[in-house]
Design an enzyme around this catalytic site. Structure first.
Site, PDB file in Angstrom:
ATOM      1  CG  ASP A 257      -1.790   1.186   1.351  1.00 35.05           C
ATOM      2  OD1 ASP A 257      -2.714   1.314   0.541  1.00 35.05           O
ATOM      3  OD2 ASP A 257      -1.541   2.018   2.255  1.00 35.05           O
ATOM      4  CD  GLU A 319      -2.499   2.469  -3.172  1.00 37.59           C
ATOM      5  OE1 GLU A 319      -3.656   2.902  -3.278  1.00 37.59           O
ATOM      6  OE2 GLU A 319      -1.864   2.481  -2.093  1.00 37.59           O
TER       7      GLU A 319
END
Length: 605
Positions: A257, A319
């Site tokens: 993330d 990401e």
């Protein structure tokens, strides 16, 4: 046998053979009237006819994102959980999924619904126990489904034990685990001034003053999500051990993330100010000094070294909402020693049916300098659903459905590793809250009404036409069920060969069984056409190639291809899958017209 009897027998055999051929031809014509008539009810698992001999498993995998709060509730509390996921593994196997990425299930105050982590090596009780997790991994493995965890390295919760220690005093051993700075100064009435103009991604200053030690801490996201200091070797060591903990539990990799936000400028230069204001009323800024700093790649190499300690080709997915394909390509590493699958937000964020834009990005990705494997998606827990984003302004439900099928075809017939978002395969729609008081996502509360938050794309999975769509027995699911659940659900669509679910199953089965779609190269063709996106997936020697044509316009389009120039002497010989009945002809010898928003996938030789 006499000569007369032999002749009679031979004549009879010939007649039987010709009759069989005629019946087969009639059957073929009847079975290709529409794509729906060729589809079987979506109940049986598609068979993998090809083996992953061309590279590691993740190169050919279909990855499915699960938002655990919204997938399946097993204990009636209105919140999805781990045992709920386990109970639905058969469905995922039948769909043709090879791996599931599960968003955070760690202990958390749930300010950002799991992305504010208070303990990296445990399971939040609302989702179950570590034993439940281990059972889920084992059951998934039995079905040849790998589990990918969500790794959140940029920040923790302010309730994390590390941060509690860090904020307790300026001389605490963990003080430097986070980013603390003195105020830039004080106002006339004695209020502290933030160290610089850096802004949180979720609105307002990225600095939070903490009176305990009279300093600010930095948070790229919510105030309750302080950023870790990745320049500290102790932080690096602790986070690498988090990776090892979950690898030891049997996971097959991680989605990382907010990876580009790991480092900030240590000299605290102000970010450049851009024109206008954002949804939160702040000046727009360029996140020049808090995003995509070169040091990120050092940490990605370190993460890769850790997962490479384990067998089975574990995967890292980043990401990576980079500003362009060139920056995205850097995520692979100079020696392909960083991330194997950077999530391609350049393609995902086109957000309009623009053939030139898609073609440009696809061309760049196909020719990326690292020769890295592309990784495409069109929906996730932070984006409005595919159904809505690409059909904006289209009112006809049939055309909306065609657009959704077209985007599914692009995702599942391109060379990229595809990633689906739960419910996408059903045609689930974005269902945003109608009132501010109904909003659960904090950014919707902060930014209302310009920013309504992400609740709309996180509504519960629609399993059946039963109460609460079969998601929960609770009278109050954590988010409301979308109103269309009586018809848009797994149970109803599984028995309907004309459903969106059947379309996805056929695409996935075709991807798994067709040599050209499984491992062939990808070449964009008819590149001057601004209405139809066309590409060729090259078959291996002796095998047919596959042509994909997607009509991005609301008008019929005549398709003209120079097959000879492509080395295809027979041209398009048969239709593999289409939602345009006019193209279900075999052989295809005439110029073809593709209906509005229609998809055509054909065998070419």
């Amino acid at each position: 046998m006499t000569a007369t009897n032999l002749a009679k027998s031979t004549s009879h055999a010939v007649r039987m053979f010709l009759t069989a051929l005629l019946l087969l031809a009639i059957s073929s014509i009847q079975s290709t009237t529409t794509w729906a008539q060729t589809a079987k009810p979506a109940t049986a698992a598609p068979q993998t006819l090809l083996q992953s001999t061309d590279g590691p498993w993740w190169k050919h995998a279909v990855i499915y994102e699960i938002y655990p709060r919204s997938f399946q509730d097993s204990n009636g509390d209105g919140i999805g959980d781990i045992n709920g996921i386990t109970s639905r593994l058969d469905y995922l196997q039948q769909l043709g999924v090879d791996a599931i990425w599960i968003t955070p299930m760690y202990p958390s105050p749930q300010v950002d619904f799991g992305y504010d982590i208070s303990d990296y090596t445990a399971i939040d009780p609302q989702y179950g126990t570590m034993a439940d997790f281990e059972r889920m991994v084992a059951e998934a493995k039995r079905r040849n489904i790998r589990v990918i965890m969500d790794f959140v390295p940029n920040h923790t919760s302010d309730q994390n034990a590390w941060f509690k220690e860090s904020r307790s005093s300026r001389d605490n051993p963990k003080r430097d685990w986070y980013i603390w700075r003195d105020p830039k100064g004080f106002t006339a009435d004695g209020k502290p001034i933030p160290p610089n103009n850096w802004q949180s991604w979720f609105g307002h200053s990225a600095w939070q003053y903490d009176p305990t030690t009279s300093q600010y801490y930095y948070h790229h996201f919510y105030t309750q999500q302080p950023d870790l200091n990745w320049r500290n070797p102790d932080v690096q060591k602790a986070m690498m051990n988090v990776l090892r903990f979950w690898m030891d539990k049997g996971v097959s990799g991680f989605r990382i993330d907010a990876v580009s936000r790991l480092f900030e400028d240590p000299n605290l230069h102000d970010d450049p100010i851009l024109p206008g204001t954002n949804a939160y009323g702040d000046p727009n800024i360029q996140h020049k000094y808090t995003d995509n700093l070169p040091e990120v790649h050092d940490m990605l190499r370190l993460m890769r070294q850790v997962v490479d300690e384990y067998p089975g080709n574990p995967v890292l997915i980043s990401e990576a909402d980079e500003p362009n394909i060139a920056e995205l390509t850097k995520m692979y590493g100079r020696n392909n020693d960083e991330v194997q699958l950077p999530m391609d937000f350049q393609v995902a964020d086109v957000n309009e049916l623009s053939v030139p834009k898609f073609r440009d990005f696809l061309e760049q990705v196909e020719n990326n300098p690292a020769s890295g494997q592309p990784h495409f998606f069109f929906g996730n827990h932070d984006q409005a659903r595919v159904w809505d984003r690409y059909s904006e302004g289209v009112s006809d439900p049939a055309m909306k459905a065609r657009i959704a099928r077209m985007m599914a075809a692009l995702l599942l017939t391109s060379r990229a590793t595809p990633q689906l978002y739960y419910g996408e395969e059903l045609g689930m729609v974005t269902t945003p809250p109608a009132r501010k008081e109904d909003v659960k996502d904090p950014i919707g509360i902060i930014g209302w009404p310009k920013e309504k938050g992400r609740d709309g794309e996180r509504t519960p999975m629609q399993w059946s036409a039963d109460k609460n769509a079969g998601f929960t027995t609770s009278s109050t699911p954590w988010l409301p069920i979308a109103a269309d659940y009586p018809t848009v659900n797994v149970s109803t669509e599984s028995s309907d060969p004309n459903s969106m679910l059947s379309w996805y199953k056929q695409l996935i089965a075709l991807r798994r069984s067709n040599p050209a779609l499984f491992a062939g190269s990808m070449k964009l063709i008819d590149t001057s056409n601004e209405n139809v996106l066309s590409y060729l997936r090259q078959g291996p020697p002796g095998k047919p190639s596959v042509l994909v044509a997607l009509n991005f316009s609301a008008k019929p389009q005549v398709l003209k291809y120079d097959f000879a120039a492509l080395g295809l002497t027979k041209g398009a010989t048969s239709t593999l899958l289409t939602d345009d009945p006019a193209l279900n002809q075999s052989p295809l010898t005439k110029p073809t017209t593709l209906a509005p928003f229609a998809t055509w996938i054909a065998e070419v030789q």
